[in-house]
Motif scaffolding. Sequence first.
Motif, PDB file in Angstrom:
ATOM      1  N   VAL A 278       0.950  -1.183   0.063  1.00  0.00           N
ATOM      2  CA  VAL A 278       0.035   0.160  -0.190  1.00  0.00           C
ATOM      3  C   VAL A 278       0.886   1.367   0.365  1.00  0.00           C
ATOM      4  CG1 VAL A 278      -1.799   1.104   1.139  1.00  0.00           C
ATOM      5  CG2 VAL A 278      -1.602  -1.322   1.218  1.00  0.00           C
ATOM      6  N   SER A 279       0.652   2.336  -0.659  1.00  0.00           N
ATOM      7  CA  SER A 279       1.664   3.243  -1.031  1.00  0.00           C
ATOM      8  C   SER A 279       1.628   4.622   0.355  1.00  0.00           C
ATOM      9  CB  SER A 279       1.172   4.182  -2.072  1.00  0.00           C
ATOM     10  OG  SER A 279      -0.220   4.464  -2.167  1.00  0.00           O
ATOM     11  N   SER A 280       0.937   4.435   1.085  1.00  0.00           N
ATOM     12  CA  SER A 280       1.161   5.767   1.980  1.00  0.00           C
ATOM     13  C   SER A 280       1.084   4.481   3.148  1.00  0.00           C
ATOM     14  CB  SER A 280       0.426   7.027   1.398  1.00  0.00           C
ATOM     15  OG  SER A 280      -1.257   6.767   2.078  1.00  0.00           O
ATOM     16  N   PRO A 281       0.834   5.274   4.693  1.00  0.00           N
ATOM     17  CA  PRO A 281       0.947   4.908   5.695  1.00  0.00           C
ATOM     18  C   PRO A 281      -0.904   4.941   6.156  1.00  0.00           C
ATOM     19  CG  PRO A 281       3.075   5.772   6.185  1.00  0.00           C
ATOM     20  CD  PRO A 281       2.490   5.907   4.213  1.00  0.00           C
ATOM     21  N   ALA A 282      -1.383   6.499   5.810  1.00  0.00           N
ATOM     22  CA  ALA A 282      -2.659   6.690   5.609  1.00  0.00           C
ATOM     23  C   ALA A 282      -3.832   5.803   4.941  1.00  0.00           C
ATOM     24  CB  ALA A 282      -3.214   7.830   5.725  1.00  0.00           C
ATOM     25  N   ASP A 283      -2.735   5.203   3.562  1.00  0.00           N
ATOM     26  CA  ASP A 283      -4.304   3.962   3.101  1.00  0.00           C
ATOM     27  C   ASP A 283      -3.707   2.745   3.524  1.00  0.00           C
ATOM     28  OD1 ASP A 283      -4.998   6.240   1.128  1.00  0.00           O
ATOM     29  OD2 ASP A 283      -3.393   5.862   0.261  1.00  0.00           O
ATOM     30  N   LEU A 284      -2.915   2.406   4.089  1.00  0.00           N
ATOM     31  CA  LEU A 284      -2.761   1.177   4.787  1.00  0.00           C
ATOM     32  C   LEU A 284      -3.367   1.485   5.798  1.00  0.00           C
ATOM     33  CD1 LEU A 284      -1.172  -1.463   4.576  1.00  0.00           C
ATOM     34  CD2 LEU A 284       0.467  -0.214   6.183  1.00  0.00           C
ATOM     35  N   ALA A 285      -3.867   2.760   6.729  1.00  0.00           N
ATOM     36  CA  ALA A 285      -4.498   2.484   7.823  1.00  0.00           C
ATOM     37  C   ALA A 285      -6.232   2.383   7.945  1.00  0.00           C
ATOM     38  CB  ALA A 285      -4.148   4.105   9.265  1.00  0.00           C
ATOM     39  N   ARG A 286      -5.976   2.968   6.523  1.00  0.00           N
ATOM     40  CA  ARG A 286      -7.904   3.008   6.490  1.00  0.00           C
ATOM     41  C   ARG A 286      -8.219   1.818   5.466  1.00  0.00           C
ATOM     42  NH1 ARG A 286      -6.645   6.183   2.881  1.00  0.00           N
ATOM     43  NH2 ARG A 286      -7.072   8.139   4.436  1.00  0.00           N
ATOM     44  N   GLU A 287      -7.522   0.733   5.827  1.00  0.00           N
ATOM     45  CA  GLU A 287      -7.895  -0.966   5.083  1.00  0.00           C
ATOM     46  C   GLU A 287      -7.657  -1.617   6.083  1.00  0.00           C
ATOM     47  OE1 GLU A 287      -5.770  -1.901   1.003  1.00  0.00           O
ATOM     48  OE2 GLU A 287      -6.339  -0.164   0.400  1.00  0.00           O
ATOM     49  N   VAL A 288      -7.058  -1.456   7.404  1.00  0.00           N
ATOM     50  CA  VAL A 288      -7.001  -2.537   7.965  1.00  0.00           C
ATOM     51  C   VAL A 288      -7.735  -2.750   9.976  1.00  0.00           C
ATOM     52  CG1 VAL A 288      -4.585  -2.906   7.216  1.00  0.00           C
ATOM     53  CG2 VAL A 288      -4.808  -1.315   9.388  1.00  0.00           C
ATOM     54  N   ASP A 289      -7.660  -3.479  10.364  1.00  0.00           N
ATOM     55  CA  ASP A 289      -8.385  -3.573  11.673  1.00  0.00           C
ATOM     56  C   ASP A 289      -6.878  -3.112  12.529  1.00  0.00           C
ATOM     57  OD1 ASP A 289     -10.862  -4.695  10.836  1.00  0.00           O
ATOM     58  OD2 ASP A 289      -9.609  -6.378  10.328  1.00  0.00           O
ATOM     59  N   VAL A 290      -5.799  -3.210  12.365  1.00  0.00           N
ATOM     60  CA  VAL A 290      -5.262  -3.398  13.228  1.00  0.00           C
ATOM     61  C   VAL A 290      -3.138  -2.295  12.312  1.00  0.00           C
ATOM     62  CG1 VAL A 290      -3.977  -5.536  13.276  1.00  0.00           C
ATOM     63  CG2 VAL A 290      -3.517  -4.159  15.127  1.00  0.00           C
ATOM     64  N   LEU A 291      -2.795  -1.549  13.246  1.00  0.00           N
ATOM     65  CA  LEU A 291      -1.358  -1.184  11.915  1.00  0.00           C
ATOM     66  C   LEU A 291      -1.119  -1.786  12.980  1.00  0.00           C
ATOM     67  CD1 LEU A 291       0.055   0.695  10.356  1.00  0.00           C
ATOM     68  CD2 LEU A 291      -0.400   2.113  11.239  1.00  0.00           C
ATOM     69  N   VAL A 292       0.524  -2.253  12.794  1.00  0.00           N
ATOM     70  CA  VAL A 292       1.358  -2.969  13.576  1.00  0.00           C
ATOM     71  C   VAL A 292       2.715  -1.994  12.526  1.00  0.00           C
ATOM     72  CG1 VAL A 292       2.950  -4.223  14.195  1.00  0.00           C
ATOM     73  CG2 VAL A 292       1.200  -5.146  13.656  1.00  0.00           C
ATOM     74  N   VAL A 293       3.493  -1.233  13.588  1.00  0.00           N
ATOM     75  CA  VAL A 293       4.492  -0.232  13.571  1.00  0.00           C
ATOM     76  C   VAL A 293       6.261  -1.226  13.868  1.00  0.00           C
ATOM     77  CG1 VAL A 293       5.905   1.863  14.233  1.00  0.00           C
ATOM     78  CG2 VAL A 293       3.311   1.684  14.359  1.00  0.00           C
ATOM     79  N   ALA A 294       6.341  -1.119  12.899  1.00  0.00           N
ATOM     80  CA  ALA A 294       7.591  -2.036  12.565  1.00  0.00           C
ATOM     81  C   ALA A 294       8.852  -1.266  12.087  1.00  0.00           C
ATOM     82  CB  ALA A 294       7.968  -3.423  12.345  1.00  0.00           C
ATOM     83  N   ALA A 295       8.895   0.133  11.820  1.00  0.00           N
ATOM     84  CA  ALA A 295       9.931  -0.095  11.169  1.00  0.00           C
ATOM     85  C   ALA A 295      10.342   1.703  12.030  1.00  0.00           C
ATOM     86  CB  ALA A 295       9.085   1.941  10.826  1.00  0.00           C
ATOM     87  N   ALA A 296      12.302   1.707  11.384  1.00  0.00           N
ATOM     88  CA  ALA A 296      12.820   1.916  12.043  1.00  0.00           C
ATOM     89  C   ALA A 296      13.260   3.440  12.453  1.00  0.00           C
ATOM     90  CB  ALA A 296      14.584   1.363  10.935  1.00  0.00           C
ATOM     91  N   GLY A 297      13.455   3.808  13.099  1.00  0.00           N
ATOM     92  CA  GLY A 297      13.609   5.225  14.223  1.00  0.00           C
ATOM     93  C   GLY A 297      14.073   6.043  13.030  1.00  0.00           C
TER      94      GLY A 297
END
Length: 325
Positions: A192-211
């Motif tokens: 999915v092309s952006s964090p917001a678009d991903l969040a819009r399509e899911v029930d749970v968002l798991v953050v595993a990105a580097a700081g």
Amino acid sequence: MADTAAKGRVLQAGPLRPSLTEILRERYDALVLPDEERERDAFLRAHGGEVIVVVTSGKARVDAALLKALPELGAVVNFGVGYDAIDVDTAAELGIGVSNTPDVLTDCVADAAVGLLIDAMRRLSAADRYVRAGRWSAEGDYPLAHRVHGSRVGILGLGRIGRAIAKRLSAFDCHISYHNRHQVDGSPYRYVSSPADLAREVDVLVVAAAGGADTRNLVDTTVLDALGPDGFLVNIARGSVVDQQALIEALRSGRLAGAGLDVYTDEPDVPEALRALDNVVLLPHVGSATEYTRAAMQDLTLRNLDLFLSEGELVTPVIAGAPRG
């Protein structure tokens, strides 16, 4: 035993695992950087020119000022996979190598992420508190929670840990999608092309990105609102990736159903506003905190240190650094 006498000194910056601190002291005769600013300045004036390698973890800042105060520094050896506490841009400019401890903590961090997800969605910790407070007999059955099996999960950051989380959740028949800086070739999961678009399509968002600066507040009000009042957030990465105040407001107002957090903006300080919420699971940054994993991290840290001292190279470089003569 490493022969550091002819090569320069090892410096410990910040707290480390006690067994690692003991090894650095006994085996390497390591110096320890003082915490207090005035003592640190005097220490660096006296010993800065002796130090060729720093051993640290994410609990201490290795910033540009410290790097520049160590003119002979050749490497920063980091105990941990995340290295956002190290000024890697300045290190690269100065030809200083940086290493971390990838892979060895992947499985335990992924296990913790799945545990947080299950706890947040099924409200297991909250239900435990309900029983302990005697509320079951007084108030009746606990409210219904959300199912994990078959849920839609978005993973923000499909690196080693993100892929390990996805693999585990596939066993729950979860529908996995992800956002990454770049699409991952050959991935079986939907991009999915952006964090917001991903969040819009899911029930749970798991953050595993580097700081780091590039991902600071990547999960902001826009992303949280896209996740919505039935959505959950799990952060196993770095506190800086999530706008913590925006998260508190979303949880408090009901614009987000719940969260599971292992990391925070200003550790170990967790705001009272966050601690007071019953729809969030709070862990004290223990994603990799198993005896097995911490021992493996220590071993890899020492392998990086030994290789640098003997060959001027690193086993797991983030930045290779300049060759040393």
